[in-house]
Design a protein around this motif. Sequence first.
Motif, short mmCIF file in Angstrom:
data_model
loop_
_atom_site.label_atom_id
_atom_site.label_comp_id
_atom_site.label_asym_id
_atom_site.label_seq_id
_atom_site.Cartn_x
_atom_site.Cartn_y
_atom_site.Cartn_z
N GLU A 505 0.52 -1.15 -0.89
CA GLU A 505 0.05 0.09 0.19
C GLU A 505 1.13 1.61 0.35
O GLU A 505 1.00 2.64 -0.45
CB GLU A 505 -0.83 -0.11 1.57
N TYR A 509 -0.08 -0.21 -4.41
CA TYR A 509 -0.22 -1.24 -4.28
C TYR A 509 -1.61 -1.30 -4.19
O TYR A 509 -1.81 -2.22 -3.02
CB TYR A 509 0.86 -2.58 -4.90
N GLU A 511 -4.99 -4.05 -2.97
CA GLU A 511 -5.02 -5.44 -1.69
C GLU A 511 -5.63 -5.89 -2.77
O GLU A 511 -5.16 -7.07 -2.73
CB GLU A 511 -5.55 -5.00 -0.57
N ASP A 512 -6.63 -5.25 -3.98
CA ASP A 512 -6.94 -6.00 -4.80
C ASP A 512 -6.11 -6.27 -5.46
O ASP A 512 -5.44 -7.54 -6.39
CB ASP A 512 -8.07 -5.86 -5.68
N GLU A 513 -4.94 -5.81 -6.05
CA GLU A 513 -3.64 -5.69 -7.37
C GLU A 513 -2.73 -6.67 -6.72
O GLU A 513 -1.88 -7.54 -7.61
CB GLU A 513 -3.15 -4.78 -7.89
N ARG A 515 -3.53 -9.28 -4.36
CA ARG A 515 -3.94 -10.99 -4.38
C ARG A 515 -3.72 -11.16 -5.75
O ARG A 515 -3.51 -12.36 -6.01
CB ARG A 515 -5.32 -10.38 -3.74
N LYS A 516 -4.16 -10.13 -6.82
CA LYS A 516 -4.68 -10.53 -7.92
C LYS A 516 -3.06 -10.89 -8.69
O LYS A 516 -2.49 -12.19 -9.30
CB LYS A 516 -4.52 -9.60 -8.99
N GLY A 519 -1.36 -14.14 -5.59
CA GLY A 519 -3.04 -14.51 -5.16
C GLY A 519 -2.55 -15.90 -4.67
O GLY A 519 -2.72 -16.46 -3.13
#
Length: 591
Positions: A505, A509, A511-513, A515-516, A519
């Motif tokens: 962060e 970046y 959290e979604d990015e 995890r993508k 992941g």
Amino acid sequence: MHAYRSHTCADLTADNVGEKVRLSGWVHRVRDHGGVLFIDLRDHYGITQVLCDPDSAAFSAVERVRAEWCIRIDGEVKARDASLVNPKIPTGGIEVFIREIEVLGDAGELPLQVFGDQEYPEETRLRYRYLDLRREKMQANMVLRSDVVASIRRRMWDSGFREYQTPIITASSPEGARDFLVPSRLHPGKFYALPQAPQQFKQLLMVSGFDKYFQIAPCFRDEDPRADRSPTDFYQLDLEMSFVEQQDVFDAIQPVLTGVFEEFGGGKAVDQDWPQISYKDAALWYGTDKPDLRNPIKMQVVSEHFAGSGFAIFAKLLEQDGTEIRAIPAPSGGSRKFCDRMNAFAQKEGLPGMGYIFWRDQGDGMEAAGPLAKNIGPERTEAIRQQLGLTVGDAAFFLGGKPKTFESIAGKARNVIGSELGLTDENRFAFAWIVDFPIYEKDEESGKIDFEHNPFSMPQGGMQALEGNPLDVLGYQYDLACNGYELVSGAIRNHKPEIMFKAFEIAGYGEDEVRKRFGGMVNAFQYGAPPHGGCAAGIDRIVMLLAEEQNIREVILFPMNQRAEDLMMAAPSDPTSDQLMELGLRTIPQE
């Protein structure tokens, strides 16, 4: 008798005199001594001298052979005359009289000679690598490489590690270099990637409970080539451990590498004390994070002696934020000739020059000489000399500005000074751990915070450290330098998802990015991930150092050239139309 050989070309000694033998190998060279033909027959193991005279039924066939023909000979072992014994080779006390010969493979005109030490362009050597590899030095380098890998494996097993193989075809995972992408036939439009390193998989092995893993791992990175880096693929000793701190990793790898360098280092001293130097101090003292500690020179900050001085260039420079002046001591470099030579070096590196002071004996005392000494005066000059611990016959060189703009050149200058003045001890391997790497850096123009080093390293201080100034955050990351090369890189991993999300962060970046992109690893960390860490050691660089080579291609069997081309196999090549159609791809012609 075996179809091709009863002995290798290194086996026969005086104990075999009188025996009928069969040898196979390559014609190293042919010599005609008064009608008697002598052939140095070579195989992987050595050389045996074989000969044929006109009375032999095989003479006419022997006359036809040329260098690098592959032949089989049958003959009788005889002792050489005492005056003709060659003590340099194991078979130097005997020779074999040829009774029968068979040509197993003839050879056309050679693009490069195997016999002798002729130099050939690299392009020629790589195009005909199978011939280049027949040369004695190349054979020795590749045998050394094989022996080093075998030694590393034994030492790792003896240390309680087990070897596991991780996938070669995987998902793209940026790790500091470009991926090699592999199109999927079963999933049109999607791509696999060749792994830049087994990083994620070895961490997943720790989550899986394996505790101590290692692998001699192939790694693939689409990088620009350097003398110490392959542009496509390389091998590394990859290891990971659970429930460890930084020192545990050091204690695991040090005896392995120490043993390898002692075993294959040709008698050179191997330092047993591996100092731990912070990244900040390494940059200050040596101008690099891979210092050559065989050179005793340490650079120092001398800004206070130039602030407000008569040397306007440095004095004005120091009025700007973030600037400083550093000195490179040069014991025994106190001559104008040497100082001018180093000044010319700086100009070749793109600098206007490099300031210097040298101290000489004036009979009634010591005198500081050089343009800087005249500009800043005797008091400041003497203060510099005392700080640096210099005396008559010594010199010091000076660079200034924002450190990142001149550090690398200062580091190169330090190496040149150490080498030219004979200060660098060439007969040892000097190791140093570089520790306390900063995790973040700030872009000077945009002000954006981004990762400077490995984003998966555990920050020192954990989550609490991430609440303060990002530029102050250090990671549990480390490199091992040896003789000016980075041999090992590693870290204690960030195994806590909440700390990982926070770390990314800060660099922008979400959290979604995360995890993508990562992941698989992030998900695994939610199921009881142990604290873990490890490192990877470059096999190619280790062998390059042990073989005393300057270019990594000298210790790789089939390397690419500087343009990442395999001239021998004509790669990369154009795909066929059928291949592209099967993959659902098309290429765009380049102008």
